[in-house]
Design a protein around this motif. Sequence first.
Motif, PDB file in Angstrom:
ATOM      1  N   GLU A 256       2.138 -48.925   1.743  1.00  0.00           N
ATOM      2  CA  GLU A 256       3.513 -48.826   1.244  1.00  0.00           C
ATOM      3  C   GLU A 256       3.885 -50.080   0.468  1.00  0.00           C
ATOM      4  OE1 GLU A 256       5.534 -46.336   1.228  1.00  0.00           O
ATOM      5  OE2 GLU A 256       4.128 -45.024   2.291  1.00  0.00           O
ATOM      6  N   ARG A 259       2.144 -49.935  -2.866  1.00  0.00           N
ATOM      7  CA  ARG A 259       2.812 -49.004  -3.792  1.00  0.00           C
ATOM      8  C   ARG A 259       4.087 -49.624  -4.347  1.00  0.00           C
ATOM      9  NH1 ARG A 259       1.594 -45.082   0.486  1.00  0.00           N
ATOM     10  NH2 ARG A 259      -0.256 -43.872  -0.109  1.00  0.00           N
ATOM     11  N   ALA A 260       4.832 -50.306  -3.462  1.00  0.00           N
ATOM     12  CA  ALA A 260       6.064 -50.956  -3.929  1.00  0.00           C
ATOM     13  C   ALA A 260       5.753 -52.039  -4.957  1.00  0.00           C
ATOM     14  CB  ALA A 260       6.819 -51.543  -2.743  1.00  0.00           C
ATOM     15  N   ASN A 262       3.152 -52.133  -6.885  1.00  0.00           N
ATOM     16  CA  ASN A 262       2.689 -51.487  -8.099  1.00  0.00           C
ATOM     17  C   ASN A 262       3.861 -50.971  -8.927  1.00  0.00           C
ATOM     18  OD1 ASN A 262       0.296 -50.693  -9.612  1.00  0.00           O
ATOM     19  ND2 ASN A 262       0.914 -48.591  -9.173  1.00  0.00           N
ATOM     20  N   ARG A 263       4.844 -50.403  -8.203  1.00  0.00           N
ATOM     21  CA  ARG A 263       6.034 -49.932  -8.921  1.00  0.00           C
ATOM     22  C   ARG A 263       6.760 -51.110  -9.573  1.00  0.00           C
ATOM     23  NH1 ARG A 263       6.378 -46.553  -4.290  1.00  0.00           N
ATOM     24  NH2 ARG A 263       7.811 -48.027  -3.280  1.00  0.00           N
ATOM     25  N   ALA A 264       6.851 -52.245  -8.856  1.00  0.00           N
ATOM     26  CA  ALA A 264       7.513 -53.433  -9.415  1.00  0.00           C
ATOM     27  C   ALA A 264       6.748 -53.955 -10.627  1.00  0.00           C
ATOM     28  CB  ALA A 264       7.614 -54.511  -8.340  1.00  0.00           C
ATOM     29  N   LYS A 265       5.400 -53.897 -10.535  1.00  0.00           N
ATOM     30  CA  LYS A 265       4.595 -54.360 -11.660  1.00  0.00           C
ATOM     31  C   LYS A 265       4.812 -53.481 -12.880  1.00  0.00           C
ATOM     32  CE  LYS A 265       0.362 -53.262 -12.020  1.00  0.00           C
ATOM     33  NZ  LYS A 265      -1.068 -53.076 -11.730  1.00  0.00           N
ATOM     34  N   GLY A 266       4.844 -52.178 -12.664  1.00  0.00           N
ATOM     35  CA  GLY A 266       5.092 -51.271 -13.791  1.00  0.00           C
ATOM     36  C   GLY A 266       6.446 -51.517 -14.426  1.00  0.00           C
ATOM     37  N   LEU A 267       7.453 -51.730 -13.569  1.00  0.00           N
ATOM     38  CA  LEU A 267       8.791 -52.022 -14.093  1.00  0.00           C
ATOM     39  C   LEU A 267       8.792 -53.333 -14.874  1.00  0.00           C
ATOM     40  CD1 LEU A 267      11.779 -51.311 -14.221  1.00  0.00           C
ATOM     41  CD2 LEU A 267      12.100 -52.514 -12.029  1.00  0.00           C
ATOM     42  N   SER A 327      -1.039 -50.300 -17.037  1.00  0.00           N
ATOM     43  CA  SER A 327      -0.311 -49.518 -16.039  1.00  0.00           C
ATOM     44  C   SER A 327      -0.634 -48.035 -16.166  1.00  0.00           C
ATOM     45  CB  SER A 327       1.203 -49.750 -16.171  1.00  0.00           C
ATOM     46  OG  SER A 327       1.653 -49.339 -17.450  1.00  0.00           O
ATOM     47  N   ALA A 331      -2.513 -45.521 -13.361  1.00  0.00           N
ATOM     48  CA  ALA A 331      -1.896 -44.242 -12.987  1.00  0.00           C
ATOM     49  C   ALA A 331      -2.731 -43.054 -13.420  1.00  0.00           C
ATOM     50  CB  ALA A 331      -0.493 -44.145 -13.597  1.00  0.00           C
TER      51      ALA A 331
END
Length: 392
Positions: A256, A259-260, A262-267, A327, A331
């Motif tokens: 988790e 994943r968080a 990774n989401r922050a990196k994408g943002l 990114s 994905a």
Amino acid sequence: YRTLVEHLPAVVSLNAPDATQSTLYTSPKSEALFGYSPADYLAEPTLWLRTVHPDDLERVLEDLARMNATGEAVPYEYRMVTRDGRVVWILEDSTLIRNDDGEPLYWQTVQLDVTALKQAEEWQRQSEERFRTAFDHAAIGMALVGLDGQFLQVNAALCELTGYDETGLRTRTFQDITHPDDLAADLAQVGHLLAGKVRAYEMEKRYIHKAGEIVWGRLSAALVRDQQGEPLYFISQIEDITARKQAEKDLQSALEEARAANRAKGLFLDMMSHELRTPLQAVLGYSESLLLHFRDTFSLEQQEDIGYIHQSGGRMLTLINQLLDLSRMEAGRLVLAEEEVDLARVIEAVRQDIAPQAAAKGLTLHITLCPPLPSVIGVEDRVRQILLNLAG
């Protein structure tokens, strides 16, 4: 009467009512069972006593003394040694025969070979002993559980897992130490066992330790039935999987967090690419405007330098797009469009990119191509990135 006696599957003998019980008569079955004929026993009246196994002789003599003292006998077992050295187990029963005046005449004795029965009993005893040893020393928890859930037998591993001693567990049921949230599922499986729908079942469930802690166990349970198929008891094996469950929980938490992140990196990449594009668009726009509208006011060398600025800005924009491709690649959404790549043109672009760095360090860059350099099929931006990495 003699015909009946001689055809019995046991040895029938008549013995004197004294301390030695000397043989007065022995049926022919004695030769098949002990290897001694009736004539042998008549020639040596105390032969039968001499062939009693040494380890049982004292007990047999005590029984004889009691029989002669009371005039009554009870069936008892002892071992005899045959003529060829074999040991056979005998079940003996005697009756004192008296005359009309009540005086003892002789003991009528029946000796039955029960060797096979004793061997079966010994095998059963050893089998039970082996089971008990394996049960007590098993590395995982084991229990015999009554149909009502009461613990009948438990081993040391189960006591350690639950925190109770043997007495404490045997005064409880498995329902008492099962976590309430897992009890319904466990009882449903028990119902399937009793109904004959399954022969055994496995499940992971939580137990409540004596100290109040939660212990995870992997339960394997089966139902033992009698010869008529009626349920007797359950046999259960419980493996402690608390550490594994904690590791799974930690791994899930780590996933988790990953994943968080990774989401922050994408943002972050999206925001950074947007922020970098804004000044780059100005660089590209102004350099292009200079070349279009003010070309005649610049010398050729200045025009070439402005062209380098415009090309470098374009390649900088390509690098930003490659960050976004990173990114997309993670994905699984990155699509590489293959095309014909002009290697000579790509190499010249790389030379222009690194020329300022080489000049700043006082280096001279020589590129020698072998014409004609063929075109290849690939992704131009990726080829240029590889050459930039190598040259840099």
